[in-house]
Write an enzyme that holds these catalytic residues in place. Structure first.
Site, PDB file in Angstrom:
ATOM      1  N   ASP A 261     -20.010 -15.666  14.314  1.00 15.18           N
ATOM      2  CA  ASP A 261     -19.230 -16.676  14.525  1.00 15.18           C
ATOM      3  C   ASP A 261     -19.829 -17.859  13.580  1.00 15.18           C
ATOM      4  OD1 ASP A 261     -17.783 -15.723  16.401  1.00 15.18           O
ATOM      5  OD2 ASP A 261     -18.884 -16.185  17.748  1.00 15.18           O
TER       6      ASP A 261
ATOM      7  N   HIS B 296     -17.975 -16.063  22.737  1.00 22.87           N
ATOM      8  CA  HIS B 296     -17.938 -15.123  21.368  1.00 22.87           C
ATOM      9  C   HIS B 296     -16.599 -14.406  21.585  1.00 22.87           C
ATOM     10  CE1 HIS B 296     -18.691 -12.803  18.157  1.00 22.87           C
ATOM     11  NE2 HIS B 296     -18.866 -11.514  18.799  1.00 22.87           N
TER      12      HIS B 296
END
Length: 336
Positions: free
Chosen positions: A154, A183
């Site tokens: 990310d 996530h």
């Protein structure tokens, strides 16, 4: 520094193979143990063993106590094991398969290398990290400073996609953008307002462009799944991101590097300042983590959020607690 043993569990998979190669290239690693349930892992190990770096490399399957051999003496364990997403699949669709895999591998860690640093890549990370924690707790060896959910993809996507959004695609390495939350989808909260160097004001004043960028970061995995047209999910970028975090941890924990801070999905139940910032009592949350010899040396606060980021945080908090509970319940539920 003394020899460093790294075990990669799920080393024959789409993430595991390139990740194993990257770990093999690290000059600090002297012993690389590759484990998988499929016999091809021995070939992956043989392949990697030809790379001219210090690490000796061996491959193990479930036969002949392979997991025990792979884990015994390991200083660092990286877990990319599990099935990949297919088109139309959410990370939660993977849950029952990957949850069982992570449970069994975590039990192996509890039995054979309870002091190792553990990096979990297997999705859904929001649930698999709590699963590993519950297994380690049940074995009496849970150290919250040594268990990490890898959210670095990310972070990598935030830098890359932000650079593209502002028309400077080659400048991705220049940007450091903290990513907090979880996530998966809306639980991923990139703090673009805290980017260093600062992103141009024109990005923040164009609401549609800003929303599109954040959505792309949050659902970047879908972009890859669709582009691979049923042939896989994000493997190369995930291997790169997983190794990037492992390299940061190796530098801070084993080579004495100072000031290494990287976002990671970690145990925050006892961090009252973080809980206060979030506004909820959560056991796990991704925050910027200062890494060192003990693993987690310090949890950094979220800091000042923009009004839009505060909205995104509420969306994250609408989903993340349920994912954590799902992982905990998977271990704690009575067996039928």
């Amino acid at each position: 520094m003394p020899g460093l043993k790294v075990a990669v569990l799920g080393a024959a998979g789409g993430i595991g193979q390139p990740l194993s190669l990257l770990v093999k290239m690290n000059p600090a690693v002297t012993d690389l143990a590759l484990f998988d349930v499929v016999p091809v892992v021995r070939g992956v190990a043989a392949d990697c063993s030809h790379v001219d770096s210090p690490a000796t490399t061996a491959g193990y399957t479930k036969d002949d106590e392979g997991l025990k051999q792979a884990l015994t003496g390991a200083d660092l364990v990286i877990i990319p094991a599990g099935v990949p997403r297919k088109p139309g699949m959410t990370r939660d669709d993977l849950f029952n398969i990957n949850a069982g895999i992570v449970r069994d591998l975590a039990q192996g860690i509890a039995d054979f290398c309870p002091k190792a640093f553990v990096l979990i890549i297997s999705n859904p990370v929001n649930s698999t990290v709590p699963i590993a924690a519950e297994v380690l707790k049940a074995a009496g060896v849970f150290d919250p400073k040594r268990l990490f959910g890898v959210t670095t993809l990310d972070v990598v996507r935030s830098s890359t996609m932000s650079a593209q959004a502002i028309g400077k695609p080659n400048s991705a390495p220049e940007y450091t953008i903290p990513v907090v939350g979880g996530h998966s989808g809306v639980t991923i909260l990139p703090l673009l307002s805290q980017a260093k160097p600062a992103l141009p004001e024109s990005l923040f004043s164009d609401t549609e462009k800003l929303k599109a960028l954040i959505h792309r970061i949050q659902f970047g995995g879908d972009e890859v799944v669709e582009a691979k047209a049923g042939a896989g999910s994000a493997t190369l970028s995930m291997a790169y991101a997983g190794y990037k975090f492992a390299e940061q941890l190796i530098g801070a924990a084993f080579q004495g590097k100072k000031g290494v801070v990287a976002p990671s999905y970690v145990y925050v139940a006892e961090a009252k300042d973080i809980q206060q910032e979030i506004g909820q009592d959560l056991a796990f949350f991704s925050v910027p983590v200062e890494l060192g010899p003990n693993g987690v040396e310090k949890l950094h606060p979220l800091g000042q959020l923009s009004s839009y980021e505060k909205e995104l945080l509420q969306a994250c908090l609408g989903e993340l607690p349920g994912s954590i509970t799902k992982g905990v319940n998977f271990i704690q539920q009575p067996k039928l």
